[in-house]
Design a protein around this motif. Structure first.
Motif, PDB file in Angstrom:
ATOM      1  N   PRO A  92       0.902  -1.293  -0.024  1.00 36.48           N
ATOM      2  CA  PRO A  92      -0.089   0.001   0.105  1.00 36.48           C
ATOM      3  C   PRO A  92       0.694   1.330  -0.064  1.00 36.48           C
ATOM      4  O   PRO A  92       2.051   1.186   0.378  1.00 36.48           O
ATOM      5  CB  PRO A  92      -0.871  -0.022   1.332  1.00 36.48           C
ATOM      6  CG  PRO A  92       0.160  -1.139   2.136  1.00 36.48           C
ATOM      7  CD  PRO A  92       0.737  -1.858   1.289  1.00 36.48           C
ATOM      8  N   VAL A 103      -5.511  -1.142   5.531  1.00 35.66           N
ATOM      9  CA  VAL A 103      -4.911  -0.734   4.034  1.00 35.66           C
ATOM     10  C   VAL A 103      -5.054  -2.242   3.475  1.00 35.66           C
ATOM     11  O   VAL A 103      -5.068  -3.246   3.925  1.00 35.66           O
ATOM     12  CB  VAL A 103      -3.376  -0.381   4.350  1.00 35.66           C
ATOM     13  CG1 VAL A 103      -3.257   1.097   4.432  1.00 35.66           C
ATOM     14  CG2 VAL A 103      -2.417  -1.404   5.194  1.00 35.66           C
ATOM     15  N   THR A 143      -2.858  -5.080   0.714  1.00 38.02           N
ATOM     16  CA  THR A 143      -1.584  -5.469  -0.016  1.00 38.02           C
ATOM     17  C   THR A 143      -1.956  -6.661  -1.031  1.00 38.02           C
ATOM     18  O   THR A 143      -2.831  -7.567  -0.377  1.00 38.02           O
ATOM     19  CB  THR A 143      -0.806  -6.052   0.903  1.00 38.02           C
ATOM     20  OG1 THR A 143      -0.261  -4.835   1.913  1.00 38.02           O
ATOM     21  CG2 THR A 143       0.604  -6.670   0.180  1.00 38.02           C
TER      22      THR A 143
END
Length: 430
Positions: A167, A176, A178
């Motif tokens: 991210p 977030v 990934t």
């Protein structure tokens, strides 16, 4: 023939569509009874898929009887959870939240070609997915399970290496995402159409506190076909472009290193030897002859020369004069050849004890000046007298070394032996 070919292709497409539709039902990772998953009997000549061990729940987070948690379920906050498959062990430390993962894997592929498993991990902002990259130990359980299932993990240096899309550090929010893409090469044990299952693979997530959360992917099924399965008249394809192969030849590497080290040492040794050969050397010069000995040898050589026989009296006279001047300068400490006759008389008068033959030396120098500057041509008799006078001056100015023993000179015939004269007293230079 065209109709039959079209009908055969249509039948193949229908069979493929039916297998793809039935794949999710054939591969359930968590059966209700907690036992081993059994796939449906294979159709035609397809080999049976390998058995998969169902996940087991640790006692700390065991579900109620008759129910089993799915691999993607979140662990309760504050309690550790651990799930074990043949190829993966899922571990969530106490107090940690299991990251949410979404996976996509193609339902069909070709033998010998890579099929990419895309894993989207939603995690906290302070956590890192696969902090050391995607590494798979060759002797680990996950590697053995992949090999037994017929999948090959490409090398990290290959064209189809795993990729990690991390991210943006400037992203806002507590969660977030990934994205991890891992390719797997399907290598079925038999030719033709094969139903294969990709075992769960571990995904490590490092927390800010240093703890590591390990989550496992689901069991994925894929129908693998031969690359030329749908071709009626397959042709032999050309070989792929060659790739450079790098071999670690330890012996050659060690020999090269040894040769380079030997060359450097040889250069250093050659430089040291050359420097040692060019070092300043101490030259032991022979001890100089005593002035009176050198003068007597030079006068004796003149006596034996053929200058008088050839009529070169002026040259003979000059050489006698130079010999006596050189001797007097070396004997009393001045340059006899660069000193005039008057300067030489003045220097010899200051010698203590006085020079006994100073009047004879003065007369000799005066006669030499007449021949040298007045252009007087000496006769042969004058040359012989000058030689005898020079020898007499040298003998009478030799320093006294103590009483000399009487020596006898033996001559041929009836010549009687005569004692040698005693040495004259020593003269001291100023």
């Amino acid at each position: 023939m065209s109709v039959l070919r079209w009908l055969s292709r249509a039948a193949c497409l229908v069979a493929t569509a039916s297998l793809v539709a039935a794949a999710p039902a054939l591969a359930q990772p968590d059966p209700p009874d907690g036992g081993a998953t059994q796939l449906a009997p294979p159709q035609d000549d397809e080999p049976p898929p390998p058995p998969v061990v169902a996940p087991t729940t640790a006692p700390a987070s065991a579900p109620a009887a008759g129910a089993s948690a799915a691999p993607g379920a979140s662990a309760a906050p504050g309690a550790g959870a651990q799930r074990t498959w043949v190829s993966c062990t899922e571990h969530v430390p106490p107090g940690a939240t299991r990251p949410d993962i979404q996976e996509t894997f193609p339902a069909g592929g070709f033998s010998g070609y890579a099929a990419a498993l895309t894993i989207t991990v939603t995690h906290g902002k302070g956590e890192t997915v696969l902090p050391e990259g995607f590494k798979l130990q060759r002797d680990s359980d996950a590697a053995r399970a992949l090999t037994e299932a017929g999948f090959l993990f490409p090398e990290a240096t290959a064209d189809t290496a795993p990729t990690i899309a991390r991210p943006d550090p400037a992203a806002t929010g507590e969660r977030v995402t990934t994205v991890v893409t891992v390719p797997f090469v399907a290598l079925p044990p038999k030719p033709g159409r094969n139903l294969m299952q990709l075992p769960p693979v571990p995904v490590a997530v490092a927390r800010a506190s240093g703890e590591v959360v390990t989550v496992c992917t689901r069991l994925h099924s894929i129908i693998v076909e031969d690359p030329i399965a749908n071709e009626v008249d397959p042709k032999v394809r050309p070989s792929p472009e060659p790739r450079p192969q790098r071999e670690d030849w330890a012996l050659a590497r060690q020999a090269t290193i040894a040769a380079l080290v030997g060359a450097v040492l040889a250069l250093i040794l050659a430089w040291l030897i050359r420097r040692w050969m060019k070092r300043p050397r101490v030259v032991h010069a022979p001890p100089p002859k005593l002035p009176w000995i050198a003068a007597m040898e030079e006068l004796s050589a003149l006596r034996r020369s053929s200058l008088l026989a050839e009529g070169r009296t002026d040259e003979f006279f000059d050489r006698v004069s130079d010999c006596v001047r050189r001797y007097l300068g070396a004997r009393y400490g001045f340059d006899g050849l660069e000193t005039t006759s008057d300067e030489m008389r003045s220097l010899l008068r200051r010698v203590r004890p006085p020079v006994l033959v100073l009047p004879e030396i003065g007369d000799f120098l005066s006669d030499c000046d007449l021949v040298k500057f007045a252009r007087v041509q000496p006769t042969e008799q004058d040359c012989r007298e000058a030689l005898e006078r020079g020898e007499q001056i040298v003998r009478r100015t030799v320093p006294q070394q103590g009483p000399a023993p009487t020596s006898t000179i033996h001559t041929s015939g009836s010549d009687a032996s005569r004692p040698s004269p005693p040495s004259p007293p020593d003269e001291v230079s100023p």
